[in-house]
Scaffold this motif. Structure first.
Motif, short mmCIF file in Angstrom:
data_model
loop_
_atom_site.label_atom_id
_atom_site.label_comp_id
_atom_site.label_asym_id
_atom_site.label_seq_id
_atom_site.Cartn_x
_atom_site.Cartn_y
_atom_site.Cartn_z
N MET A 168 0.83 -1.21 0.00
CA MET A 168 0.00 0.00 0.00
C MET A 168 0.86 1.25 0.00
O MET A 168 0.59 2.21 -0.75
N ALA A 169 1.90 1.26 0.83
CA ALA A 169 2.80 2.43 0.89
C ALA A 169 3.51 2.62 -0.45
O ALA A 169 3.62 3.75 -0.96
N ALA A 170 4.00 1.51 -1.02
CA ALA A 170 4.68 1.60 -2.32
C ALA A 170 3.73 2.11 -3.40
O ALA A 170 4.12 2.94 -4.24
N PHE A 171 2.48 1.64 -3.37
CA PHE A 171 1.47 2.07 -4.35
C PHE A 171 1.19 3.56 -4.21
O PHE A 171 1.08 4.28 -5.22
N ALA A 172 1.07 4.03 -2.96
CA ALA A 172 0.77 5.45 -2.72
C ALA A 172 1.87 6.34 -3.30
O ALA A 172 1.59 7.35 -3.98
N PHE A 173 3.13 5.97 -3.06
CA PHE A 173 4.23 6.77 -3.60
C PHE A 173 4.36 6.62 -5.12
O PHE A 173 4.74 7.56 -5.81
#
Length: 513
Positions: free
Chosen positions: A335-340
């Motif tokens: 999720m964090a990777a997707f957001a960035f």
């Protein structure tokens, strides 16, 4: 009956008080580990650090902890647990004070390593002392005070940083120096606790002194039974395992499980998240104040879900918690990777006005009106406008002015990640390795696994600033997601369930004949 109840309660209260005092070492351990997160921007500017220097200034504490792990055990056996804990408290006090007043990078590193040695001693000796002083029926809950205090220390560090970040002058000095207060309290409070009765009998043969301490803890009958038990252990003179024993084939499965869990506990990035929490949130476009407040929420999440883990570990079991936690960690990191990955970087008059470095602002005016859909594309464009020093300054401090990102998704991802770690790899690792090693090799094996765990932690914190600046947060969190997924496979393939099994049953399952 009432009098005996009062005596029992008084003895229990005394034991709890001793354990709480000693467990303050865990509080200082957690505080010292997390407080650096708020000082990163200040120390980077003051000491003019490169990414490598910053990584080492944060990670050197773990380096010191490895040294503390190696020397604390032998010193505690020779001079006693209490004396080593007093040394630990003194080291925390010296480290906090010296860090706050450091005027050079080398001074700062030395002060941080001194604190690291204190961490290495506290994480090993505090639980040993509590286990030796506590009656059997209270031992599990009392030893858990130390783990709980570590998490409390982390949370308090985040609160402290939030309230000190806007202090006039160099606020980072206040952030680091405030630790000297609880460290000094710990040092003075340790003078009120007795020496370990087991150590007194085993090392000094001071049976009468040990019996008086044990009587105060649990009454005369308890003291008599416990002294007899300790003396039987001394008379038995069991052979102690050697370092070479852990490499024997019959222990190979145990070492694979222990070293594997120790590896995945750290390589999935937890200490990088704790140490650099405000930096991560600033990369997501938050202000300094909001990023520090979000770091507090991270600390509280860790605290709450550590309590959940303590409640679930004997109900649900070790392996299910590890599988659930590692799965949720993988999802959170993705999720964090997707957001960035979905973030854009927009250059407009409004965003350019936010740039504090006027030279960078002037050079980047040429990009006004442009938008970039990835950090890689952004860096390619900016590299043509700035020299190496200004580019590094841009990556560290100015990139957050241009990012357009779903900051709420980043916060949710980090909180889910921390919660998942707190119910799984965090507490379960230490529980598991205390159960799977046979008594003969337990001491040396846990020291080796602890040292390896610290070494991996040091490596992660050392490279994290470089990863953020050069690979970007998308790739960084993506790497940790892959490693978390590998942790799921490892746990499923190798880890056994120890819930409800005696240590003898666990040994029969794991030790090759």
């Amino acid at each position: 009956m009432k009098i005996s109840d009062q005596v029992l309660e008084m003895n229990k209260s005394y034991t709890v008080l001793i354990s709480l005092i000693v467990a303050l070492g865990g509080f200082l351990l957690g505080f010292d580990s997390a407080v650096i997160s708020g000082a990163i921007k200040g120390i980077t500017v003051y000491f003019d650090m490169t990414d490598a220097m910053l990584g080492f200034s944060v990670g050197c504490v773990v380096f010191g902890a490895m040294a503390g792990n190696l020397v604390a055990g032998p010193l505690a056996d020779r001079f006693g647990r209490k004396k080593v804990l007093l040394i630990v408290a003194a080291l925390f006090t010296i480290s906090a004070t010296w860090s706050a007043f450091a005027t050079s990078y080398n001074e700062f590193i030395i002060a941080r390593i001194i604190g690291g040695i204190g961490i290495g001693g506290a994480i090993l000796i505090a639980p040993i002392y509590i286990a030796e002083i506590a009656p059997a029926k209270l031992r599990g809950s009392l030893v858990s005070f130390n783990q709980l205090n570590i998490v409390v220390g982390i949370s308090v560090a985040y609160f402290s940083n939030y309230f000190l970040v806007n202090m006039e002058g160099e606020s980072w000095r206040w952030m680091l120096g405030v630790e000297a207060i609880p460290a000094l309290i710990y040092f003075l409070a340790l003078f009120t606790v007795p020496r370990s009765p087991r150590w007194l009998i085993q090392k000094l043969n001071k049976v009468e002194l040990a019996q008086r301490i044990l009587t105060k803890i649990g009454g005369e009958k308890y003291a008599e039974v416990t002294v007899a038990e300790i003396k039987r252990g001394v008379d038995k003179k069991e052979s102690i395992g050697k370092f070479s024993d852990i490499f024997k084939k019959k222990y190979s499965i145990i070492m694979v499980i222990a070293l594997g869990i120790a590896f995945f506990q750290q390589i999935t990035g937890i200490n990088a998240v704790f140490y650099y929490a405000p930096t991560i949130f600033e990369q997501a476009g938050g202000s300094t104040d909001s990023s520090f407040l979000q770091a507090i929420v991270v600390g509280l999440t860790n605290l709450v879900f550590t309590l959940v883990a303590i409640w679930l570990i004997d109900k649900l079991g070790r392996k299910p918690l590890l599988l659930i936690g590692s799965s949720c960690m993988t999802i959170a990191l993705l999720m964090a990777a997707f957001a960035f990955h979905k973030a854009t970087y927009d250059f407009s008059e409004a965003t350019l006005m936010k740039v504090s470095n006027k030279e960078i602002q002037s050079e980047l005016t040429q990009l006004s009106g442009e938008s970039f859909d990835s950090q890689e594309a952004l860096f390619r464009a900016v590299e043509t406008k700035l020299d190496a020093d200004l580019l590094l300054e841009f990556k560290r401090n100015e990139i957050t002015n241009f990012i357009q990102i779903n900051a709420s998704l980043v916060l949710i991802a980090i909180l889910l990640y921390v919660a998942a770690f707190a119910i799984s790899l965090g507490p379960v690792m230490w529980t598991l390795i205390s159960e799977i090693f046979p008594t003969k090799i337990k001491g040396i094996a846990i020291s080796v696994v602890g040292f390896f765990n610290s070494l991996v932690s040091f490596s992660v914190t050392q490279v994290f600033p470089w990863e953020l600046s050069n690979l970007g947060p998308t790739m960084t969190f993506g790497i940790y997601a892959v490693l978390s997924f590998l942790a799921i496979l490892f746990v499923y393939r190798f880890v056994i369930e120890t819930k409800g099994k005696s240590l003898e049953e666990v040994e029969e399952l794991l030790v090759k004949k």
